[in-house]
Structure formats: C-alpha cells, structure tokens
Design a protein around this motif. Sequence first.
Motif, PDB file in Angstrom:
ATOM      1  N   TRP A 191       4.802   3.909   2.968  1.00 40.61           N
ATOM      2  CA  TRP A 191       4.353   2.529   2.393  1.00 40.61           C
ATOM      3  C   TRP A 191       3.928   1.538   3.286  1.00 40.61           C
ATOM      4  CZ3 TRP A 191       9.235   4.246   3.008  1.00 40.61           C
ATOM      5  CH2 TRP A 191       9.801   3.374   3.815  1.00 40.61           C
ATOM      6  N   LYS A 218       0.814  -1.197   0.073  1.00 39.12           N
ATOM      7  CA  LYS A 218      -0.047   0.009  -0.146  1.00 39.12           C
ATOM      8  C   LYS A 218       0.970   1.149   0.002  1.00 39.12           C
ATOM      9  CE  LYS A 218      -3.149   2.599   2.927  1.00 39.12           C
ATOM     10  NZ  LYS A 218      -3.278   2.437   4.382  1.00 39.12           N
ATOM     11  N   GLU A 222       1.184   5.669  -0.191  1.00 41.25           N
ATOM     12  CA  GLU A 222       0.841   6.881   0.142  1.00 41.25           C
ATOM     13  C   GLU A 222       1.560   8.187  -0.426  1.00 41.25           C
ATOM     14  OE1 GLU A 222      -0.923   9.602   3.878  1.00 41.25           O
ATOM     15  OE2 GLU A 222      -1.134   7.429   4.124  1.00 41.25           O
TER      16      GLU A 222
END
Length: 179
Positions: free
Chosen positions: A84, A68, A70
């Motif tokens: 992350w 993930k 950002e």
Amino acid sequence: MNILLIILLSLAGLIALLFLLSLLMPKKHYVKREIIINEPVQKVFDYVRFLKNQEAFNTNAMADADRKKEFRGTDGTVGYVYAWSGNKDAGEGEKEIMSIVDGKSVEMEIRFVKPMKTSARILMELEPLADDQTKLWWSNAGELGYPINMLIPMMQKHVAKDMDKSLTNLKNILEAGTF
C-alpha cells in the motif's frame, strides 16, 4: 543575550540527554494482545489468514480508504504480498505471509517504507477453547535502531491500543457473521 545563550545551551543539553538515554534504551519492541471470539477456531482461522480481510477490521488498514493497493500472489497462502501507499496516517509499505499452520497460526512480515524504513514480524495464533470459542493472540515484534529506539515506549502503547481496537472489530465481524 545571556538569556538567549542559557536557553540555547539548555535546549542543547536536553537534546544531548535524549540521545544519551536512547543509547541505554532497548532497541527491540514487542506487543502481544489477545481476545476470545465466540466462534469455532477454523472459522476464525479461515478469516484471519486472508490479508484482504484486514481491510474490514485492522485500524491501520483503515487509516486511508483512498490509498493505492497492490496484491502479489494468492491471498491466504505463503508468499502473498499486500502493498500500500497512502496518506501520512497510512504510510507506505507491504505485508507478506511468511508461514501458515492450518487452524493454528499465520505469521507475516510487515515492511514499512514511510513514515520510516523498518520491519516487524506479526504473528496471529489461535487456540480452541471450546467447539464454538477461540482465543486469538496477535503479536508484533521488531527492532528500531538508534536514536529512533527512544520512541519504542510510545510506539508500543500506540500499537497495543490499535491492536485492541482491531481485535474488537474482528470479534464483532466474526460473531455477527457479516463477512
């Protein structure tokens, strides 16, 4: 029973010795690697200043393709943050651009949450060697507290190996013009 006691005491002694040794070991770590890239300094700088480009060359950024991500701020500028969260290889953390000197350097701070809470300063410095040749230095410096500092020699070796691979990836990308 005596053999079990001897084994347990030996194990306890070994653990105590490791903790004592880590009291004497340095708490600061530092790794610096370099590479020569056959491209102009501004072209190299214009690529490395953007943290999103690290997805293509940094072995640590490639550790988990499904992590993930950002992003906060404007990539390539001071204050930009790339965060992350991924698998055990990628861990969890963020990297922030702290300073930029156009055509010369990009300084970042990397802050890990997992696998352990720590931070380090990362500096990429560039020097033109010729019109179409650039020397790039990449350094990583930080501090690990007791008793984790006993891992510094192993960690420095691992970081140096990853940095060498990443720098070779970067050189190949820039010299091939595949970005």
